[in-house]
Write a protein that holds these residues in place. Structure first.
Motif, PDB file in Angstrom:
ATOM      1  N   THR A 130      -3.264   1.525  -2.113  1.00 54.95           N
ATOM      2  CA  THR A 130      -1.406   1.740  -1.777  1.00 54.95           C
ATOM      3  C   THR A 130      -1.048   0.635  -2.457  1.00 54.95           C
ATOM      4  O   THR A 130      -0.014   0.715  -3.175  1.00 54.95           O
ATOM      5  CB  THR A 130      -1.212   1.885  -0.492  1.00 54.95           C
ATOM      6  OG1 THR A 130      -2.071   3.457  -0.010  1.00 54.95           O
ATOM      7  CG2 THR A 130       0.730   2.189  -0.490  1.00 54.95           C
ATOM      8  N   LEU A 131      -1.968  -0.094  -2.309  1.00 52.93           N
ATOM      9  CA  LEU A 131      -1.374  -1.808  -2.469  1.00 52.93           C
ATOM     10  C   LEU A 131      -1.659  -1.818  -4.490  1.00 52.93           C
ATOM     11  O   LEU A 131      -0.222  -2.067  -5.216  1.00 52.93           O
ATOM     12  CB  LEU A 131      -2.054  -2.922  -2.163  1.00 52.93           C
ATOM     13  CG  LEU A 131      -2.348  -4.403  -2.944  1.00 52.93           C
ATOM     14  CD1 LEU A 131      -0.638  -4.842  -2.595  1.00 52.93           C
ATOM     15  CD2 LEU A 131      -3.441  -4.704  -2.558  1.00 52.93           C
ATOM     16  N   ARG A 132      -2.501  -1.631  -4.945  1.00 57.60           N
ATOM     17  CA  ARG A 132      -2.912  -1.409  -6.161  1.00 57.60           C
ATOM     18  C   ARG A 132      -1.754  -0.678  -6.949  1.00 57.60           C
ATOM     19  O   ARG A 132      -1.193  -0.717  -7.605  1.00 57.60           O
ATOM     20  CB  ARG A 132      -4.252  -0.883  -6.449  1.00 57.60           C
ATOM     21  CG  ARG A 132      -5.210  -2.213  -6.215  1.00 57.60           C
ATOM     22  CD  ARG A 132      -6.824  -1.693  -5.979  1.00 57.60           C
ATOM     23  NE  ARG A 132      -7.059  -2.113  -8.045  1.00 57.60           N
ATOM     24  CZ  ARG A 132      -7.009  -2.331  -8.894  1.00 57.60           C
ATOM     25  NH1 ARG A 132      -6.886  -3.896  -8.560  1.00 57.60           N
ATOM     26  NH2 ARG A 132      -7.524  -2.055  -9.853  1.00 57.60           N
ATOM     27  N   GLY A 176     -17.950   2.525   7.398  1.00 55.19           N
ATOM     28  CA  GLY A 176     -18.002   4.183   8.391  1.00 55.19           C
ATOM     29  C   GLY A 176     -16.936   4.657   7.002  1.00 55.19           C
ATOM     30  O   GLY A 176     -16.488   6.404   7.636  1.00 55.19           O
ATOM     31  N   ALA A 177     -15.738   3.769   6.427  1.00 57.01           N
ATOM     32  CA  ALA A 177     -15.170   5.139   5.882  1.00 57.01           C
ATOM     33  C   ALA A 177     -15.458   5.332   4.368  1.00 57.01           C
ATOM     34  O   ALA A 177     -16.605   5.008   4.477  1.00 57.01           O
ATOM     35  CB  ALA A 177     -13.872   3.326   5.166  1.00 57.01           C
ATOM     36  N   THR A 229      -8.058   0.515   5.978  1.00 58.42           N
ATOM     37  CA  THR A 229      -7.661  -0.907   5.110  1.00 58.42           C
ATOM     38  C   THR A 229      -8.090  -0.239   4.034  1.00 58.42           C
ATOM     39  O   THR A 229      -7.545  -0.427   2.984  1.00 58.42           O
ATOM     40  CB  THR A 229      -8.765  -1.475   5.777  1.00 58.42           C
ATOM     41  OG1 THR A 229      -8.739  -2.270   6.803  1.00 58.42           O
ATOM     42  CG2 THR A 229      -9.064  -3.360   4.335  1.00 58.42           C
ATOM     43  N   LEU A 230      -8.854   0.799   3.723  1.00 58.12           N
ATOM     44  CA  LEU A 230      -9.023   1.305   2.264  1.00 58.12           C
ATOM     45  C   LEU A 230      -7.897   1.937   1.725  1.00 58.12           C
ATOM     46  O   LEU A 230      -7.543   1.943   1.010  1.00 58.12           O
ATOM     47  CB  LEU A 230     -10.277   2.245   2.230  1.00 58.12           C
ATOM     48  CG  LEU A 230     -10.951   2.409   1.118  1.00 58.12           C
ATOM     49  CD1 LEU A 230     -11.242   1.975  -0.274  1.00 58.12           C
ATOM     50  CD2 LEU A 230     -12.188   3.416   1.105  1.00 58.12           C
ATOM     51  N   THR A 231      -7.407   2.558   2.869  1.00 52.70           N
ATOM     52  CA  THR A 231      -6.028   3.589   2.594  1.00 52.70           C
ATOM     53  C   THR A 231      -5.095   2.151   1.425  1.00 52.70           C
ATOM     54  O   THR A 231      -4.509   2.789   0.986  1.00 52.70           O
ATOM     55  CB  THR A 231      -5.786   4.253   3.303  1.00 52.70           C
ATOM     56  OG1 THR A 231      -6.428   5.268   3.809  1.00 52.70           O
ATOM     57  CG2 THR A 231      -4.342   4.917   3.227  1.00 52.70           C
ATOM     58  N   ILE A 272      -4.417  -4.955   4.932  1.00 50.63           N
ATOM     59  CA  ILE A 272      -5.787  -5.357   3.940  1.00 50.63           C
ATOM     60  C   ILE A 272      -5.683  -7.373   5.327  1.00 50.63           C
ATOM     61  O   ILE A 272      -7.426  -6.888   5.322  1.00 50.63           O
ATOM     62  CB  ILE A 272      -5.198  -5.628   2.762  1.00 50.63           C
ATOM     63  CG1 ILE A 272      -5.129  -4.269   2.454  1.00 50.63           C
ATOM     64  CG2 ILE A 272      -6.445  -5.914   2.059  1.00 50.63           C
ATOM     65  CD1 ILE A 272      -4.943  -3.879   0.308  1.00 50.63           C
ATOM     66  N   ILE A 273      -5.230  -7.412   4.643  1.00 45.33           N
ATOM     67  CA  ILE A 273      -5.406  -8.962   4.965  1.00 45.33           C
ATOM     68  C   ILE A 273      -6.154  -8.945   7.215  1.00 45.33           C
ATOM     69  O   ILE A 273      -7.112  -9.508   7.114  1.00 45.33           O
ATOM     70  CB  ILE A 273      -4.162  -9.910   5.087  1.00 45.33           C
ATOM     71  CG1 ILE A 273      -4.029  -9.857   4.033  1.00 45.33           C
ATOM     72  CG2 ILE A 273      -5.076 -10.892   5.990  1.00 45.33           C
ATOM     73  CD1 ILE A 273      -2.416 -11.251   3.697  1.00 45.33           C
TER      74      ILE A 273
END
Length: 373
Positions: free
Chosen positions: A206-208, A302-303, A200-202, A65-66
């Motif tokens: 996953t993080l949350r 574009g995600a 990044t969106l995936t 993500i970073i």
């Protein structure tokens, strides 16, 4: 009687008849060794082996993500308010009057926009780094003896994650350090940006979800009146609460159970849709979508956004009632002339509808017929 004498020797005193225990008085100094022994035995059950892969997955998602957000911010401008935490993804800020500013400023004012950075999207949430999960409570005079690291990293460390020393460095959450570690991205194609945005969106989801699983096993506390987070079974006693309303408590925190938003703030932002005006105005703010900033940034790159966020994005929603009428967005949407008149009369004759309600229903029906035609 011997049993009563032993209980009396432990500090238990009874009033009234010996068989009726109306009141007790426990000597906590004699029970302290037993309590400490139980805490030591409890610490032997941590970290939970089944949660170690989850902690490793959370750390990897955090790094993705970073780097992903740092890369995308080189192509999509981010504006941040000068006086409040509001952010907006676009070349110009919106005109929605939601700035609450400093304490001496008037509320509900137009924002004053400046250029934003990584910390404006990924809000840094730090906590004390403990030597072990069940160590002694950190006192106020010991607050400088412990490092401050990201709360998610501290949670993963207590969960048994295997990470390198650089993950413990709180500067890795800052925009300067993260952007410096990202390679040159001047020549990325739109397909490359869409791929980075999808990853990044995936990683965000996953993080949350991973943090949510860890919170079911490991205790995390958050202050009721400020954003201070403490990863551990009990909060610290450092008087750092910045809420001036409770100055009589000398800055002591009021701890409560934390949730995912306390460790990973979603940072909700206004989202501009194709049917919205170029600059969002305050008069139609109830029609605009509000989504997490990471999701808005990835969607612009574009995600593909998951369907669970459609209700927040309001993709097919109206731009505003007056603007929708002028643009003819209702025209051809429905054919209310086919609505059976008999069913409408039955609805009007229901016992729960008054004469005034019948008049209102007829007026609305006529208005919709006029708009649809």
């Amino acid at each position: 009687m011997e049993g009563l004498r032993k209980m009396a020797g432990l500090g238990l005193v009874f009033s009234g008849h010996p068989r009726r225990l109306y009141g007790t008085k426990v000597d906590l100094r004699k029970l302290r060794p037993m309590i400490l022994k139980r805490i030591e035995k409890r610490a032997q059950g941590y970290p939970v082996r089944a949660m170690v892969p989850v902690a490793n997955e959370v750390l990897q998602a955090r790094n993705v993500i970073i780097h992903g957000v740092s890369t995308l911010l080189n192509f999509f401008p981010l504006m941040a308010c000068k006086f409040c935490p509001e952010v907006y993804l676009g070349e110009q800020g919106h005109l929605i009057q939601t700035c609450w500013g400093y304490k001496h400023r008037a509320k509900n004012r137009v924002h004053e926009w400046i250029k934003g950075g990584l910390d404006d999207i990924l809000v840094p949430v730090e906590s004390f780094h403990l030597n072990n999960m069940f160590q002694n409570v950190i006192k106020h005079n010991e607050r400088f003896d412990f490092d401050r690291i990201p709360a998610v990293v501290e949670l993963c460390w207590q969960a048994g994650a295997d990470f390198h020393d650089e993950n413990l460095n709180s500067s890795s959450w800052n925009s300067e350090a993260a952007s410096g570690s990202v390679p040159a991205t001047e020549h990325l194609l739109p397909d490359d940006l869409a791929s980075i945005a999808s990853k990044t969106l995936t990683a965000w989801n996953t993080l949350r979800s991973g943090v949510q699983k860890l919170l079911l096993v490991y205790p995390v506390k958050v202050c009721k009146y400020c954003s201070e987070v403490h990863v551990g079974p009990s909060g610290h006693t450092a008087r750092l609460c910045g809420v001036f309303k409770y100055e009589s408590w000398k800055g002591a925190h009021f701890w409560m159970k934390a949730n995912v938003d306390n460790l990973v703030p979603p940072k909700i932002v206004w989202r501009r849709r194709p049917q919205d005006p170029p600059i969002l105005v305050n008069e139609r703010k109830e029609y605009y979508g509000r989504v997490p900033a990471v999701l808005d940034l990835c969607s612009k790159a574009g995600a593909i956004v998951p369907a669970k966020y459609n209700c927040m994005m309001k993709l097919n929603g109206l731009a505003g009632w007056s603007q929708a009428l002028s643009q003819g967005q209702f025209r051809g949407k429905f054919d209310l002339s086919l609505f059976p008149a008999a069913i409408f009369c039955i609805i009007l004759r229901l016992p729960g509808i008054s004469d005034y309600g019948s008049i209102c229903l007829l007026s609305c029906y006529n208005l919709l017929l006029h708009v649809a035609s």
